[in-house]
Design a protein around this motif. Structure first.
Motif, PDB file in Angstrom:
ATOM      1  N   GLY A 112       0.886  -1.102  -0.112  1.00  0.00           N
ATOM      2  CA  GLY A 112      -0.560   0.418   0.142  1.00  0.00           C
ATOM      3  C   GLY A 112       0.617   1.403  -0.116  1.00  0.00           C
ATOM      4  N   ILE A 113       2.420   1.014  -0.359  1.00  0.00           N
ATOM      5  CA  ILE A 113       3.180   2.910  -0.122  1.00  0.00           C
ATOM      6  C   ILE A 113       3.329   2.780  -2.143  1.00  0.00           C
ATOM      7  N   ASP A 114       2.521   4.557  -1.948  1.00  0.00           N
ATOM      8  CA  ASP A 114       3.051   5.221  -3.270  1.00  0.00           C
ATOM      9  C   ASP A 114       4.515   4.586  -3.549  1.00  0.00           C
ATOM     10  N   VAL A 115       4.493   4.410  -4.872  1.00  0.00           N
ATOM     11  CA  VAL A 115       6.162   4.085  -5.057  1.00  0.00           C
ATOM     12  C   VAL A 115       6.342   5.373  -6.271  1.00  0.00           C
ATOM     13  N   GLU A 116       5.978   5.811  -6.586  1.00  0.00           N
ATOM     14  CA  GLU A 116       6.122   7.212  -7.011  1.00  0.00           C
ATOM     15  C   GLU A 116       6.868   8.603  -5.828  1.00  0.00           C
ATOM     16  N   ALA A 117       5.928   8.140  -4.909  1.00  0.00           N
ATOM     17  CA  ALA A 117       6.424   9.182  -3.328  1.00  0.00           C
ATOM     18  C   ALA A 117       7.707   8.115  -3.011  1.00  0.00           C
ATOM     19  N   VAL A 118       8.443   7.411  -3.149  1.00  0.00           N
ATOM     20  CA  VAL A 118       9.748   7.092  -2.276  1.00  0.00           C
ATOM     21  C   VAL A 118      10.489   7.956  -2.737  1.00  0.00           C
ATOM     22  N   GLU A 119      10.758   8.807  -1.153  1.00  0.00           N
ATOM     23  CA  GLU A 119      12.285   9.552  -1.414  1.00  0.00           C
ATOM     24  C   GLU A 119      13.438   9.200  -0.910  1.00  0.00           C
ATOM     25  N   VAL A 120      13.856   7.456  -0.001  1.00  0.00           N
ATOM     26  CA  VAL A 120      14.241   7.370   0.512  1.00  0.00           C
ATOM     27  C   VAL A 120      14.141   6.282   0.189  1.00  0.00           C
ATOM     28  N   GLY A 121      15.162   4.646   0.512  1.00  0.00           N
ATOM     29  CA  GLY A 121      13.983   3.456   0.354  1.00  0.00           C
ATOM     30  C   GLY A 121      15.481   3.077  -0.460  1.00  0.00           C
ATOM     31  N   SER A 122      15.648   1.549  -0.462  1.00  0.00           N
ATOM     32  CA  SER A 122      16.798   0.172  -1.016  1.00  0.00           C
ATOM     33  C   SER A 122      17.765   1.523  -1.748  1.00  0.00           C
ATOM     34  N   TYR A 123      17.445   1.469  -2.703  1.00  0.00           N
ATOM     35  CA  TYR A 123      18.670   2.947  -3.459  1.00  0.00           C
ATOM     36  C   TYR A 123      20.016   3.772  -2.697  1.00  0.00           C
ATOM     37  N   GLN A 124      18.917   4.352  -1.769  1.00  0.00           N
ATOM     38  CA  GLN A 124      20.178   5.619  -1.223  1.00  0.00           C
ATOM     39  C   GLN A 124      20.990   4.482  -0.371  1.00  0.00           C
ATOM     40  N   LEU A 125      20.300   3.380   0.978  1.00  0.00           N
ATOM     41  CA  LEU A 125      20.735   2.178   1.497  1.00  0.00           C
ATOM     42  C   LEU A 125      21.706   1.522   0.674  1.00  0.00           C
ATOM     43  N   LEU A 126      21.911   1.133  -0.620  1.00  0.00           N
ATOM     44  CA  LEU A 126      22.863   0.598  -1.149  1.00  0.00           C
ATOM     45  C   LEU A 126      24.154   1.201  -1.487  1.00  0.00           C
ATOM     46  N   GLU A 127      23.572   2.288  -1.417  1.00  0.00           N
ATOM     47  CA  GLU A 127      24.653   3.441  -2.321  1.00  0.00           C
ATOM     48  C   GLU A 127      25.179   4.550  -0.626  1.00  0.00           C
ATOM     49  N   HIS A 128      24.539   3.922   0.472  1.00  0.00           N
ATOM     50  CA  HIS A 128      25.531   4.036   1.588  1.00  0.00           C
ATOM     51  C   HIS A 128      25.039   6.334   1.278  1.00  0.00           C
ATOM     52  N   SER A 129      23.951   6.355   1.159  1.00  0.00           N
ATOM     53  CA  SER A 129      23.908   8.204   1.049  1.00  0.00           C
ATOM     54  C   SER A 129      22.365   8.190   2.709  1.00  0.00           C
ATOM     55  N   VAL A 130      22.243   6.771   2.857  1.00  0.00           N
ATOM     56  CA  VAL A 130      21.300   7.312   4.327  1.00  0.00           C
ATOM     57  C   VAL A 130      22.078   6.128   5.275  1.00  0.00           C
ATOM     58  N   GLN A 131      21.624   6.055   6.192  1.00  0.00           N
ATOM     59  CA  GLN A 131      21.413   5.968   7.383  1.00  0.00           C
ATOM     60  C   GLN A 131      20.755   4.440   6.878  1.00  0.00           C
TER      61      GLN A 131
END
Length: 254
Positions: A50-69
């Protein structure tokens, strides 16, 4: 100490995301604290909760990039005890971006080590390929659960996946275990379904989960409502199958 389980099979359409979402929701209902990481650029586990994918700003991409905790990427879901690290179509680019990085197979492992103890189970929904994303999931995981559909080409490609798991064990993650093979999309009326079950059990006896996921209309409807089968129709055959799988998993890991 949380257990990280990658749900992987490079074949598409075998029930990986269905299993990731519904097993995670079932474990949550059984009062386990669960995190689901959507590591598939198609982001179906994200939309399926039920999460709007378009609205995702921080997720697994940033996690793999190590740009967020990792903590900053976690969102709550409406499902009891279930958190999610969502995916976005951006994730497609990560394989290219990580290619020149040192320890590129260990980016996910590094990213989740701080939160591992916050959960009983961390499930990773893998992409239907054996690329860098799946390699990251297998390197980060304690074990891998492999869904196999009860259809003609069921065992095709399984050898390839098992070889990949072997080489991950050898090079990146000697601790990686096979949690089990899960038979999905079973239709008791079809002789073929029964043959596949017999075949898989004959070759892999101990490794096969006792629970078999049956074909179920409610199970295929649930994601279009952005719900797991547990909240969509708790009395359905699909919900019973996944609750039984969750119980089997908990018993196995006691």
């Amino acid at each position: 100490m949380g257990k990280i389980i990658a749900i992987a099979n490079q074949k598409g359409g075998v029930g990986k995301t269905t299993t990731s979402v519904n097993l995670a929701a079932s474990l949550g209902v059984l009062e386990k604290k669960v995190l689901l990481i959507d590591a598939d650029p198609q982001a179906n586990a994200t939309s399926g909760l039920g999460i709007d994918v378009e609205a995702v700003e921080v997720g697994s991409y940033q996690l793999l990039e190590h740009s967020v905790q990792a903590k900053a990427a976690i969102i709550k879901t409406d499902s009891p005890n279930l958190d999610l690290i969502p995916a976005h179509i951006d994730l497609v680019a990560i394989e290219i971006e990580l290619v020149d990085q040192e320890n590129r197979e260990s980016m996910l492992k590094e990213a989740v080590k701080d939160i591992k103890d916050d959960y009983d189970y961390i499930l990773i929904d893998c992409a239907p390929s054996l690329g860098l994303l799946t390699l990251n999931a297998l390197t980060a995981a304690d074990s891998v659960l492999i869904p196999i559909q009860c259809e003609y080409f069921a065992l095709e490609g399984l050898g390839k996946l098992l070889n990949t798991i072997k080489s991950v064990q050898k090079i990146h993650n000697p601790e990686l275990d096979i949690e089990g093979l899960l038979l999905t999309m079973y239709d008791s009326r079809l002789r073929l379904s029964n043959q596949v079950v017999d075949e898989v059990k004959k070759h892999f006896s101990e490794m096969v989960f006792k629970t078999i996921i049956q074909r179920n209309v409610r199970l295929s409807e649930a994601p279009s409502y952005g719900e797991s089968i547990i909240t969509y129709d708790a009395g359905s055959k699909g919900a019973n199958n996944y609750l039984s799988l969750a119980e089997e998993l908990i018993t196995k890991n006691k």
